[in-house]
Design a protein around this motif. Structure first.
Motif, PDB file in Angstrom:
ATOM      1  N   GLU A 197      66.310  36.533 121.052  1.00 27.58           N
ATOM      2  CA  GLU A 197      65.272  36.827 122.215  1.00 27.58           C
ATOM      3  C   GLU A 197      63.826  37.577 121.510  1.00 27.58           C
ATOM      4  O   GLU A 197      62.934  37.884 122.214  1.00 27.58           O
ATOM      5  CB  GLU A 197      65.628  37.957 123.112  1.00 27.58           C
ATOM      6  CG  GLU A 197      66.975  37.558 123.996  1.00 27.58           C
ATOM      7  CD  GLU A 197      67.136  38.591 124.921  1.00 27.58           C
ATOM      8  OE1 GLU A 197      66.791  39.241 125.139  1.00 27.58           O
ATOM      9  OE2 GLU A 197      68.611  38.470 125.373  1.00 27.58           O
ATOM     10  N   GLU A 198      63.926  37.358 119.934  1.00 25.46           N
ATOM     11  CA  GLU A 198      62.711  38.010 119.300  1.00 25.46           C
ATOM     12  C   GLU A 198      61.432  37.322 119.718  1.00 25.46           C
ATOM     13  O   GLU A 198      61.438  36.186 120.066  1.00 25.46           O
ATOM     14  CB  GLU A 198      62.871  37.527 117.804  1.00 25.46           C
ATOM     15  CG  GLU A 198      63.762  38.807 117.065  1.00 25.46           C
ATOM     16  CD  GLU A 198      65.102  38.687 117.614  1.00 25.46           C
ATOM     17  OE1 GLU A 198      65.872  39.523 116.878  1.00 25.46           O
ATOM     18  OE2 GLU A 198      65.707  37.711 118.039  1.00 25.46           O
ATOM     19  N   PRO A 199      60.316  38.119 119.670  1.00 25.46           N
ATOM     20  CA  PRO A 199      58.825  37.611 120.004  1.00 25.46           C
ATOM     21  C   PRO A 199      58.487  36.329 119.392  1.00 25.46           C
ATOM     22  O   PRO A 199      57.707  35.461 119.757  1.00 25.46           O
ATOM     23  CB  PRO A 199      58.055  38.731 119.833  1.00 25.46           C
ATOM     24  CG  PRO A 199      58.743  39.813 119.873  1.00 25.46           C
ATOM     25  CD  PRO A 199      60.212  39.501 119.411  1.00 25.46           C
ATOM     26  N   PRO A 246      51.935  46.504 121.712  1.00 24.05           N
ATOM     27  CA  PRO A 246      52.768  47.475 122.084  1.00 24.05           C
ATOM     28  C   PRO A 246      54.170  46.973 122.485  1.00 24.05           C
ATOM     29  O   PRO A 246      55.262  47.400 121.971  1.00 24.05           O
ATOM     30  CB  PRO A 246      52.213  48.071 122.934  1.00 24.05           C
ATOM     31  CG  PRO A 246      50.870  48.103 123.116  1.00 24.05           C
ATOM     32  CD  PRO A 246      50.761  46.684 122.560  1.00 24.05           C
ATOM     33  N   ASP A 247      54.354  45.984 123.282  1.00 28.31           N
ATOM     34  CA  ASP A 247      55.354  45.252 124.022  1.00 28.31           C
ATOM     35  C   ASP A 247      56.299  44.617 122.760  1.00 28.31           C
ATOM     36  O   ASP A 247      57.543  44.567 122.880  1.00 28.31           O
ATOM     37  CB  ASP A 247      55.266  43.996 125.073  1.00 28.31           C
ATOM     38  CG  ASP A 247      54.776  44.591 126.122  1.00 28.31           C
ATOM     39  OD1 ASP A 247      54.277  44.125 127.044  1.00 28.31           O
ATOM     40  OD2 ASP A 247      54.846  46.052 126.341  1.00 28.31           O
ATOM     41  N   HIS A 248      55.784  44.612 121.674  1.00 29.81           N
ATOM     42  CA  HIS A 248      56.569  44.027 120.581  1.00 29.81           C
ATOM     43  C   HIS A 248      57.359  45.071 119.423  1.00 29.81           C
ATOM     44  O   HIS A 248      58.155  44.742 118.970  1.00 29.81           O
ATOM     45  CB  HIS A 248      55.867  43.009 119.582  1.00 29.81           C
ATOM     46  CG  HIS A 248      55.635  41.658 120.435  1.00 29.81           C
ATOM     47  ND1 HIS A 248      54.615  40.599 119.739  1.00 29.81           N
ATOM     48  CD2 HIS A 248      55.727  41.149 121.635  1.00 29.81           C
ATOM     49  CE1 HIS A 248      54.612  39.779 120.418  1.00 29.81           C
ATOM     50  NE2 HIS A 248      55.146  40.010 121.655  1.00 29.81           N
ATOM     51  N   VAL A 249      56.779  46.416 119.779  1.00 33.35           N
ATOM     52  CA  VAL A 249      57.302  47.381 119.177  1.00 33.35           C
ATOM     53  C   VAL A 249      57.857  48.472 119.957  1.00 33.35           C
ATOM     54  O   VAL A 249      57.697  49.725 119.365  1.00 33.35           O
ATOM     55  CB  VAL A 249      56.059  47.785 118.196  1.00 33.35           C
ATOM     56  CG1 VAL A 249      56.158  46.932 116.892  1.00 33.35           C
ATOM     57  CG2 VAL A 249      54.960  48.171 118.744  1.00 33.35           C
ATOM     58  N   ARG A 250      58.417  48.253 121.194  1.00 30.40           N
ATOM     59  CA  ARG A 250      59.101  49.256 121.979  1.00 30.40           C
ATOM     60  C   ARG A 250      59.767  50.369 121.201  1.00 30.40           C
ATOM     61  O   ARG A 250      59.815  51.403 121.215  1.00 30.40           O
ATOM     62  CB  ARG A 250      59.391  48.841 123.093  1.00 30.40           C
ATOM     63  CG  ARG A 250      58.566  48.218 124.082  1.00 30.40           C
ATOM     64  CD  ARG A 250      57.780  49.208 124.798  1.00 30.40           C
ATOM     65  NE  ARG A 250      56.267  48.818 125.668  1.00 30.40           N
ATOM     66  CZ  ARG A 250      55.208  49.032 125.747  1.00 30.40           C
ATOM     67  NH1 ARG A 250      55.051  50.188 125.137  1.00 30.40           N
ATOM     68  NH2 ARG A 250      54.356  48.662 126.149  1.00 30.40           N
ATOM     69  N   ARG A 297      54.715  42.088 114.086  1.00 29.92           N
ATOM     70  CA  ARG A 297      55.320  43.280 114.653  1.00 29.92           C
ATOM     71  C   ARG A 297      56.051  44.254 113.615  1.00 29.92           C
ATOM     72  O   ARG A 297      55.986  45.668 113.836  1.00 29.92           O
ATOM     73  CB  ARG A 297      56.095  43.021 115.728  1.00 29.92           C
ATOM     74  CG  ARG A 297      57.598  42.499 115.441  1.00 29.92           C
ATOM     75  CD  ARG A 297      58.355  41.997 116.467  1.00 29.92           C
ATOM     76  NE  ARG A 297      59.635  40.919 116.254  1.00 29.92           N
ATOM     77  CZ  ARG A 297      60.534  41.327 115.883  1.00 29.92           C
ATOM     78  NH1 ARG A 297      61.060  42.665 116.102  1.00 29.92           N
ATOM     79  NH2 ARG A 297      61.663  40.433 115.321  1.00 29.92           N
ATOM     80  N   ILE A 298      56.323  43.704 112.428  1.00 27.56           N
ATOM     81  CA  ILE A 298      57.165  44.189 111.522  1.00 27.56           C
ATOM     82  C   ILE A 298      56.087  45.016 110.589  1.00 27.56           C
ATOM     83  O   ILE A 298      55.948  46.199 110.257  1.00 27.56           O
ATOM     84  CB  ILE A 298      58.299  43.587 110.758  1.00 27.56           C
ATOM     85  CG1 ILE A 298      59.048  42.883 111.677  1.00 27.56           C
ATOM     86  CG2 ILE A 298      58.715  44.358 109.579  1.00 27.56           C
ATOM     87  CD1 ILE A 298      59.842  43.840 112.517  1.00 27.56           C
ATOM     88  N   GLU A 299      54.882  44.265 110.474  1.00 32.18           N
ATOM     89  CA  GLU A 299      53.804  44.902 109.508  1.00 32.18           C
ATOM     90  C   GLU A 299      53.422  46.187 110.665  1.00 32.18           C
ATOM     91  O   GLU A 299      53.124  47.098 109.995  1.00 32.18           O
ATOM     92  CB  GLU A 299      52.763  44.018 109.241  1.00 32.18           C
ATOM     93  CG  GLU A 299      51.559  44.560 108.281  1.00 32.18           C
ATOM     94  CD  GLU A 299      50.421  43.652 108.281  1.00 32.18           C
ATOM     95  OE1 GLU A 299      50.366  42.774 108.998  1.00 32.18           O
ATOM     96  OE2 GLU A 299      49.706  43.972 107.304  1.00 32.18           O
ATOM     97  N   THR A 300      53.222  45.813 111.779  1.00 37.98           N
ATOM     98  CA  THR A 300      52.759  46.764 112.692  1.00 37.98           C
ATOM     99  C   THR A 300      53.474  48.072 112.567  1.00 37.98           C
ATOM    100  O   THR A 300      53.095  49.303 112.513  1.00 37.98           O
ATOM    101  CB  THR A 300      52.748  46.258 114.193  1.00 37.98           C
ATOM    102  OG1 THR A 300      52.015  45.165 114.354  1.00 37.98           O
ATOM    103  CG2 THR A 300      52.517  47.368 115.056  1.00 37.98           C
ATOM    104  N   PRO A 340      69.975  43.336 117.681  1.00 40.60           N
ATOM    105  CA  PRO A 340      69.130  42.030 117.819  1.00 40.60           C
ATOM    106  C   PRO A 340      68.026  42.398 118.818  1.00 40.60           C
ATOM    107  O   PRO A 340      68.267  43.499 119.512  1.00 40.60           O
ATOM    108  CB  PRO A 340      69.988  41.151 118.542  1.00 40.60           C
ATOM    109  CG  PRO A 340      71.514  41.313 117.984  1.00 40.60           C
ATOM    110  CD  PRO A 340      71.605  42.804 118.045  1.00 40.60           C
ATOM    111  N   TYR A 341      66.973  41.905 119.089  1.00 37.22           N
ATOM    112  CA  TYR A 341      65.956  42.192 119.830  1.00 37.22           C
ATOM    113  C   TYR A 341      66.484  42.052 121.200  1.00 37.22           C
ATOM    114  O   TYR A 341      67.154  41.158 121.640  1.00 37.22           O
ATOM    115  CB  TYR A 341      64.797  40.979 119.630  1.00 37.22           C
ATOM    116  CG  TYR A 341      63.384  41.479 120.163  1.00 37.22           C
ATOM    117  CD1 TYR A 341      63.323  41.248 121.814  1.00 37.22           C
ATOM    118  CD2 TYR A 341      62.525  42.193 119.512  1.00 37.22           C
ATOM    119  CE1 TYR A 341      62.037  41.674 122.384  1.00 37.22           C
ATOM    120  CE2 TYR A 341      61.123  42.536 120.299  1.00 37.22           C
ATOM    121  CZ  TYR A 341      60.865  42.196 121.636  1.00 37.22           C
ATOM    122  OH  TYR A 341      60.069  42.683 122.213  1.00 37.22           O
ATOM    123  N   PRO A 342      65.884  43.090 122.335  1.00 43.18           N
ATOM    124  CA  PRO A 342      65.059  44.170 122.190  1.00 43.18           C
ATOM    125  C   PRO A 342      65.408  45.342 121.446  1.00 43.18           C
ATOM    126  O   PRO A 342      64.838  46.379 121.635  1.00 43.18           O
ATOM    127  CB  PRO A 342      64.477  44.139 123.513  1.00 43.18           C
ATOM    128  CG  PRO A 342      65.928  43.931 124.194  1.00 43.18           C
ATOM    129  CD  PRO A 342      66.624  42.967 123.643  1.00 43.18           C
TER     130      PRO A 342
END
Ligand code: EPZ
Length: 420
Positions: free
Chosen positions: A189-191, A258-262, A234-237, A300-302
């Motif tokens: 389900e990853e972005p 923000p939604d990708h790094v909750r 999102r991982i660099e973020t 796994p995401y999320p």
């Protein structure tokens, strides 16, 4: 071999812009094989992995124009004339396997060296093969290579025993041109899956449900060219969010989603950092409260991303109290513990769990080695706060996944020098 020399620096302060997502742009570049019309990809990060993927596309006959200044790549795969990826390219980047689905769908054949394992795990491709076989591909694997032959692909129900990111992407790309309907159950389900599905749908694919655990694809006869801007990484973020926290600084991370790094936001808040969603980015501060221990379990995401486990391990060696980290995605991704222990962290690893004592023993500089790109970045973050100076070798790992990592840190007040 190049290395980074990092001097202990004070709090990082300022703002930093996030590049396009490595793990989105790699499958999207592979997906350009699916059409004979040109595709323009924007917001491309300038990384060695992206260079390797461009070489792979050229090797099968695509025309690839890279405009580094504009961070744009145009791929014209009209002239695809081969479906063989040589070992010397596959061994440089496991993500070469993302070209298998598109090559089978476009040419009916794919042959490449087995990607093999890396330091974080054996990295099998059995789920990729299972899914492509369900679509009708005849796949034979010997000890060196995988050969896939599929004069015609037919939609099917594919259940993934594990929500593999790469397998979900490979199957989604192949199913886009298969006859009939495909459903991927227990999909990742990853972005980056959603970004790839958005790109494919702009090419004329009919994909629904990306971002959930059930993705439905209605195959179409042909896909056309399109233009697409890649999502921010999102991982660099998350890495720069941790850099702000570990240095007790105050950093605005621009164009972060923000939604990708909750999960990363949640864990930083548990540690006592502050995270504010501002108009032009996420502001992370590690200088307001005393930072304290928390527990991490990768999923796994999320769930909490495995790619953020290493940066957090560095952070957790500097906070009050003992933390635990459980790594459930890869079988050998706690190697950073050994390198941080050389810097005084004294982390105990027991199976897939690491026990991280806090700041009772402050870190001191040492000569350490990057074992994978995220552990390499985590060692640089640890070097920011370790007494004296730290040398991180094998930084080619880091440069695979972080664009201008040292420059971005130095623009925030760090002192990271790259030396050959
Ligand atoms: C992607 O790798 C990312 N790479 C990885 O990022 C990331 O860590 C990983 O997803 C998990 O989020 C790219 O997107 C290029 P998986 P991938 O298939 O697709 C097992 C980074 O740091 N598995 O979801 O290879 C596998 O062994 C990199 O940027 C099978 O058993 O990950 C692993 O234990 C590192 N059989 C687990 O699933 C298969 O056929 C997760 O793998 C495939 C995978």
């Amino acid at each position: 071999m190049a290395k980074f020399i990092i001097e202990k620096t004070g709090p990082l302060v300022g703002e930093v812009s996030i590049s396009g997502a490595k793990n989105a742009v790699l499958p999207i570049l592979a997906a350009t094989i699916l059409t004979d019309e040109p595709c323009e990809i924007n917001d491309v990060p300038l990384l060695s992995d992206v260079d390797v993927m461009c070489r792979i596309l050229r090797c099968v006959g695509a025309k690839v124009d890279v405009d580094e200044k504009e961070h744009t790549i145009v791929v014209d795969a009209k002239g695809i004339n081969s479906s063989e990826i040589p070992y010397d390219l596959v061994k440089m980047m496991r993500a070469s396997i993302f070209t298998m689905g598109p090559l089978i769908a476009r040419t009916g054949h794919a042959n490449m060296a087995l990607p093999g394992g890396c330091s974080i795990g054996s990295r099998p491709i059995d789920l990729h093969n299972k899914g492509l076989r369900m679509l009708g591909a005849k796949i034979t694997v010997d000890e060196f290579s995988v050969d896939a032959y599929a004069p015609k692909l037919k939609g099917s129900l594919v259940y993934l025993d594990f929500p593999s990111v790469g397998a979900t992407e490979n199957i989604m790309m192949a199913a886009s041109l298969a006859e009939g309907y495909t459903t991927i159950e227990n999909a990742a389900e990853e972005p980056e899956i959603v970004d790839l599905a958005n790109f494919l749908n702009k090419m004329g694919a009919k994909i629904k449900g990306a971002g959930t655990d059930s993705i439905r694809i209605e195959g179409v006869k042909k896909l056309h060219g399109t233009r697409h801007a890649v999502i921010p990484d999102r991982i660099e973020t998350g890495t720069f969010m941790v850099a702000a926290a570990i240095s007790r600084g105050d950093v605005l991370i621009k164009n972060a989603l923000p939604d990708h790094v909750r999960p990363v936001i949640a864990k930083l808040l548990e540690c006592g950092a502050t995270v504010n969603d501002e108009v032009d980015g996420l502001r992370v501060r590690g200088d307001i409260n005393r930072l304290v221990a928390t527990d991490i379990k990768t999923l796994p995401y999320p769930g909490f991303p495995t790619d953020m486990q290493a940066p957090f391990m560095s952070l957790l060696t500097t906070v009050r109290g003992t933390s635990t980290i459980i790594e459930t995605i890869f079988e050998n991704r706690l190697q950073l513990a050994g390198e941080l222990s050389r810097m005084g962290a004294n982390i105990r690893v027991d199976g897939n769990m690491a026990i991280v004592p806090g700041d009772k023993r402050p870190l001191h500089g040492a000569n350490v080695m990057a074992t994978d790109l995220r552990a390499g970045a985590a060692l640089v973050l640890a070097g920011l706060v370790a007494e004296g100076h730290t040398e991180v070798s094998d930084i080619y790992h880091i440069e695979r996944g972080y664009e201008n990592f040292a420059d971005k840190l130095n623009s925030l007040g760090a002192n990271v020098k790259r030396v050959e």
